[in-house]
Design a protein around this motif. Sequence first.
Motif, PDB file in Angstrom:
ATOM      1  N   ALA A 502     -25.891   1.350  -2.815  1.00  0.00           N
ATOM      2  CA  ALA A 502     -26.796   0.361  -2.250  1.00  0.00           C
ATOM      3  C   ALA A 502     -27.459   0.795  -0.954  1.00  0.00           C
ATOM      4  CB  ALA A 502     -26.075  -0.981  -2.094  1.00  0.00           C
ATOM      5  N   CYS A 503     -27.511  -0.135   0.010  1.00  0.00           N
ATOM      6  CA  CYS A 503     -28.497  -0.085   1.079  1.00  0.00           C
ATOM      7  C   CYS A 503     -28.131   0.782   2.269  1.00  0.00           C
ATOM      8  CB  CYS A 503     -28.756  -1.509   1.571  1.00  0.00           C
ATOM      9  SG  CYS A 503     -27.235  -2.392   1.998  1.00  0.00           S
ATOM     10  N   THR A 504     -26.869   0.872   2.612  1.00  0.00           N
ATOM     11  CA  THR A 504     -26.462   1.356   3.929  1.00  0.00           C
ATOM     12  C   THR A 504     -26.810   2.819   4.156  1.00  0.00           C
ATOM     13  OG1 THR A 504     -24.665  -0.224   3.946  1.00  0.00           O
ATOM     14  CG2 THR A 504     -24.498   1.594   5.477  1.00  0.00           C
ATOM     15  N   ARG A 505     -27.249   3.127   5.385  1.00  0.00           N
ATOM     16  CA  ARG A 505     -27.648   4.491   5.704  1.00  0.00           C
ATOM     17  C   ARG A 505     -26.438   5.407   5.870  1.00  0.00           C
ATOM     18  NH1 ARG A 505     -29.532   4.061  12.049  1.00  0.00           N
ATOM     19  NH2 ARG A 505     -27.455   3.901  12.943  1.00  0.00           N
ATOM     20  N   ALA A 506     -26.676   6.699   5.757  1.00  0.00           N
ATOM     21  CA  ALA A 506     -25.653   7.708   5.976  1.00  0.00           C
ATOM     22  C   ALA A 506     -25.673   8.157   7.426  1.00  0.00           C
ATOM     23  CB  ALA A 506     -25.893   8.903   5.058  1.00  0.00           C
ATOM     24  N   PHE A 514     -20.745  10.170   6.317  1.00  0.00           N
ATOM     25  CA  PHE A 514     -20.214   8.864   5.919  1.00  0.00           C
ATOM     26  C   PHE A 514     -21.337   8.036   5.300  1.00  0.00           C
ATOM     27  CE2 PHE A 514     -17.768  10.280   9.569  1.00  0.00           C
ATOM     28  CZ  PHE A 514     -16.455  10.075   9.177  1.00  0.00           C
ATOM     29  N   TYR A 515     -21.000   7.326   4.225  1.00  0.00           N
ATOM     30  CA  TYR A 515     -21.957   6.382   3.657  1.00  0.00           C
ATOM     31  C   TYR A 515     -21.182   5.372   2.823  1.00  0.00           C
ATOM     32  CZ  TYR A 515     -21.621   9.815  -0.179  1.00  0.00           C
ATOM     33  OH  TYR A 515     -21.166  10.670  -1.143  1.00  0.00           O
ATOM     34  N   PRO A 540     -21.629  -1.017   8.017  1.00  0.00           N
ATOM     35  CA  PRO A 540     -22.568  -2.143   8.064  1.00  0.00           C
ATOM     36  C   PRO A 540     -23.966  -1.726   7.644  1.00  0.00           C
ATOM     37  CG  PRO A 540     -22.021  -1.405  10.270  1.00  0.00           C
ATOM     38  CD  PRO A 540     -21.115  -0.666   9.342  1.00  0.00           C
ATOM     39  N   CYS A 541     -24.722  -2.688   7.181  1.00  0.00           N
ATOM     40  CA  CYS A 541     -25.976  -2.410   6.481  1.00  0.00           C
ATOM     41  C   CYS A 541     -26.945  -1.547   7.284  1.00  0.00           C
ATOM     42  CB  CYS A 541     -26.645  -3.729   6.105  1.00  0.00           C
ATOM     43  SG  CYS A 541     -25.681  -4.729   4.957  1.00  0.00           S
ATOM     44  N   GLN A 542     -27.288  -1.975   8.508  1.00  0.00           N
ATOM     45  CA  GLN A 542     -28.272  -1.222   9.273  1.00  0.00           C
ATOM     46  C   GLN A 542     -27.667  -0.056  10.039  1.00  0.00           C
ATOM     47  OE1 GLN A 542     -28.320  -4.741   9.603  1.00  0.00           O
ATOM     48  NE2 GLN A 542     -30.193  -5.175   8.483  1.00  0.00           N
ATOM     49  N   ASP A 543     -26.450  -0.197  10.535  1.00  0.00           N
ATOM     50  CA  ASP A 543     -25.883   0.798  11.445  1.00  0.00           C
ATOM     51  C   ASP A 543     -25.271   2.003  10.755  1.00  0.00           C
ATOM     52  OD1 ASP A 543     -26.530  -0.579  13.739  1.00  0.00           O
ATOM     53  OD2 ASP A 543     -24.625  -1.645  13.847  1.00  0.00           O
ATOM     54  N   GLY A 544     -24.615   1.790   9.615  1.00  0.00           N
ATOM     55  CA  GLY A 544     -23.763   2.832   9.088  1.00  0.00           C
ATOM     56  C   GLY A 544     -22.565   3.041   9.994  1.00  0.00           C
ATOM     57  N   VAL A 545     -21.860   4.145   9.820  1.00  0.00           N
ATOM     58  CA  VAL A 545     -20.729   4.485  10.676  1.00  0.00           C
ATOM     59  C   VAL A 545     -21.273   5.173  11.927  1.00  0.00           C
ATOM     60  CG1 VAL A 545     -18.598   5.818  10.880  1.00  0.00           C
ATOM     61  CG2 VAL A 545     -19.202   4.746   8.692  1.00  0.00           C
TER      62      VAL A 545
END
Length: 993
Positions: A502-506, A514-515, A540-545
Motif C-alpha cells: 500500500a501507501c507508506t513510503r520507504a 524499511f517499508y 505511519p502513512c506519511q512518515d515511514g520509519v
Amino acid sequence: MMLRFAFPAIFAAMTLCSVQTVFGGQADEDLRRMQIDKGIVVVVGLPGGQADYLIDLCRSSDLTIYCQTNDADLADAARRAADAAGYLGSRLFVDLGSPRSIQLGNNIADRVLVYGTDAPSSEEVLRTLRPRGIAFLGDQTITKPVPEGVDDWSHPYHGPDNNPQSDDQLVRGSLRTQFIGYPKFSPMPEQTVVAGGRIYKAMGHIAHKANQNEMLNTLLCINAYNGTILWRRPLSPGFMLHRNTMVATDDALYLGDHEACKIIDGQTGETIDEIKVDSEISDGPVWKWMAMRHGILFALVGNPEAKLETQRAIRRGLGHWPWGMWDGHDYNDPRTSFGFGRTVVAIDLKTKERLWHYRDDEFLDARAVCMNDSQIFCYCPGKFLASIDRYTGKLNWKNTDKDLLDAIGDNQKAQHYITGYATSCYMKCSEDYLFFAGPQRARMVVASAHDGKLAWTHETGNLQLVLRDDGVWAAGPQKSESGMKFDYKTGEVLATFPARRACTRATGCADSIFYRASGGTVRVLTESNTAQHIDPMRPPCQDGVIVAGGHLYWGPWMCGCQLSLYGNIALRPGDDAANEVDDSVEPKLVRGDTNAAVAPLDIDPDDWSTYRGNNARTDVSNVTIPEQVRPGWATQVCRNALPTAPVTADGMVFIADRTGVVQAFDGDGDRVWKAYTAGPIYYPPAVANDRVYVGSADGRVYAFAAGDGRFLWSYRVGPKSDRILVYDHLISAWPVAGGVVVDGDTVYAAAGITHYDGTHVVALDATTGALKVSNTTSGTLQQEVNNGISLQGNLTIVDGELRFLAGGVYETARYDLKTLECLNTPKAQVNSQFRTAFYPYYPDYGKYVSLDYQCGDGCQLSHDASYEGSQFVNLARQPPLAPGTPKPYKEAARWIRRGGQAPEAIWQDKGNRRFNSFAVTDDTLLATGHPDGNEADAFLVSINTSDGSDRWIHPLPALAVKGGTSIDHMGRIYVALENGQLLCFDPVDPAAN
C-alpha cells in the motif's frame, strides 16, 4: 449491610493530609539545579533516608520519578507514602536493588541524582542517562555527550534532497524497544522531523476515528529518548500541512504555514520569531516548500490555497478508515492547489536578510522541488524542469525537451490506499541525477542533474525510492512482484526484494530499507538483500520509519492493519537483549522470610480462585447463579488507576491494580492486608497452595502468603529489568504483562513486549519460586525473517498446553507444559494475519470479552467482540451443529470479518448490549456490560439461557473491568469497576421474602 462508598474517600483524604513536607527544601533545591519540569529523573538513594523527599519532587513538578534503593524498609516506606499521596505507579516508581546496576534502560533518564556513599559508577550513570542529560553525583556534575555518528531527520524527507536515507551510523544490527508512548493515534495528514533530541509531530485536519480527534491540528514536541510529551500547541486550521515546510535544528523548529515561517523554541514551544516574505516579490505569504543548509533558509512561497475544513469523527475503534478525498487534492488549478508558487527565496537566518530571490512566470510544484549541494531543482508540470544556483539564485538551466516532459507525463489520480497520497513529494536528487517517482507518477523517470536531459525510465512509477551509494532502492508497489534495486546510470535492475504494502513510503538507515508490509514492517538488510519482519507495528502513512539520534521511530498512525502495537514507538540498536545481568547485582530469585509457616487457606473447588474462573479462562461457574441479589458492600480499591478483576478463596477476595498494589478483603469488605510490587499489575492474582501469585510489569512474579500478605518470594522472568517508558509508566522491557497461571505445584509466567526484544517463558516451583524450566528463544522462531512470539494476551492452560495470544504472524503461542518447548510451526513470511489490542496497554479497546459455552443439550451460548471493541455479534443461543459439521473457526482475538454470517439463533439479545465479563452455567448467564454506545448505563445482569430473558438486573456506578466478575462458593458476587471500586452482591433467598 449498608453500602460503604464514602469511607475510602475520607480515609484517603486523612492519609494525604498526614504527609508532611519535611524535605521540601532539598527537593526545591534539586529542582532548581536540574532545570527540568517534564521528563524522567532517577534518584539513587535518598537524602536523609526520607521518602517524603520523593513526594515533594512530585508535588512541585510534572516529573516522572524513578527511585532505586537497596534498603527494603525504605523502599516499602516510599511506596506507602507514594500510595497515600496518589503518585504510586503513575508519577513515582520505587525499586529495590543494588546501586551497582540502575534498573533502567539505556538513554532513558533526563536527570540522575545520586545520594549516599554506595553509589553507581559514572559509567553506569552515563549508560542510563540520555545524551545531553545531566547527572548529579554529590558535588560532581556530569553531562552526557551526544555520541559521534548520529544524524538528525531535520526535514520531512530527511534532508533538502528529499531522499529518506539517514546518515546515522549507530542504527544498525539488532533492535530493541526504547519506548512506547503517546499519542496512540494520529489524524491525517502527519509530518515529523527530529533534531536535538526532540521529535516534532505536526498533525492535520482529518479524523477518521474518534480516537484521533484529540490531535486534530496539533503540534507536539516529544522527548526523542523516552517518549515524554514536552509540550503541545495548536496549528492553524485550514492549512494543508503535508508538505516540506518543517525544519528542525538543535534548539528550534522552523514551521512554514499560510502566514509566515514561525521559529518555535524547542524547549518551551513558544514562537520566538517569524520570517515573512515581502509582498512585492511573491503572489502571497504562503510557504510551499523550505529547506535549510549552512545557516541559510530556502523557500518557495506564493499565493493562498484552497482552505480545508477540519473533520472530526464519531466512529469508534482503532482504525480501518475510508480513503475520502480532501478539497484541493485534484491539483486542477495551480493558483489554488496545495504547494504551487512562483517565488524562490534565500534568507540569512542570523540577519533575517533576503540574500536573493528568483521569480518565474510559471507556477512551480513544491512536490517536485529539492536541493543538492549546489543546485535547487524545480519542476513546472508539463512545461519545464529547471535548476537554480543555490548560492546566487541565478537560473542554471531550464529544460523543455519534449521527450523529458512526455516521459514525466501528467499527474495520476493517487489519493488511494494502494498508491498513496497526491500530496507526496515526487522528485528527489543526488549530485548527478533527478528522480521522478511516487503515488502520482505513471512511470519512473530519471534525468541528469547537470542539464535536465532524460537519462532513463522504468515502466512503474509508483515506487518509493531510497537513494544509496550502491544503487537506487525502489520499494513497491502493491500487487507487483517485487521491489527493485536500480543502477544509477542505466536503470538496470541489480536485485529484487519483497514488494511493499500500500501507501507508506520507504526509508533507509546504514544497513536497511524499511517499508510497510501486509501487517507490520519489512526490513531489508541491504548488504545481504534479505528481508526481515517487524510485525507488531507498521510505518505511519506519511512518515515511514524515521531514523535519528541513534534511534528509529514508528507512529502514530491511523489504522489497525494486522498489528499488535499502536502509538509513538522508538527502537534502539542493541545486541544486549539476551545478556543476563549479574545475579549478585540483580538476583533472579529474591526470597522473603522462608522460616515462618504459611497459614493454610481453605479453597473450595467452587471458588473463583483464578482469572475468569479457571485456567482455560472460559468463565464457567460451578456455583448456581443466585435467583436474586442485593448490594452488600463497596470499597475503594484504588484511585486514578484500573484495578484487576477480583478472585475469591476461603471467604476472602483478592485484587490488584495498576499502581502495583495487591490487596485482600474479608467477607465484610474490610481490608485484611495490602502488599506492593514495583510495577503495574494488569491481571488478577491466582490463589493456590495457600499463596497469592501475581505477575508485575516490573518483570517479576510475586508470591505472598494468602492469609496475611507476607512476602514469600519474587522471580525476575526476563534477562534484566531495563525499565522503559510505556504510556507514561516505567515498566520492565520484559514485563510479566499477561498474568500468571498455576497448575498444581507450578507457576507459569511469560515476559516480554515484542518478539524482537525476546519472549521469556518460565515454570517456577510454586512453594520456593525456584526455576523448573524456561524458554528464552521463542521470540525468534524463524531466523530467516527474524519473526517469532510476542506476548499479547493473558496466560491460559488449554488442552494441556500453556497458551497466550502471540500477535501478528502466530495467532496463539503454544508451549508444552513440561518442557516449555514452543509448539508453533515457524513461518518464513514478512506479513501478518492477526490483530490484537492487548488489554494492559489498550484498555479502552481490549476490554470486551467473547463467550463460547456449550450447554448440556449441545446448544451454544455465543458472544463475539472484535479485538478493538468496534464490531460485535450480539449474545445469542445457537442450536447444536448437525452431526459431522465442523465448528466455525473464530480468531482468538475475534476479528469479525466483513460479510460473515452468524448461524440462525434460537434467541438473540435484543438490547444490543456489550459485555466485558461473564460467569456462565447451563441455566444462567451472569454478565456485566452496557448498552451499545452508552457506557454510562453500566449494569450487572442475570440472563436466563433458555430464552434470553433477564432474571434480574442491577445498575453499576461504572463499567466493570475486563473479566471483572467473580462468584464464590457461597454465591456471593464480586465486581471490580473501572473507577477503582470493588462491589459485593449478596445472594437473596426468594423463599425468605
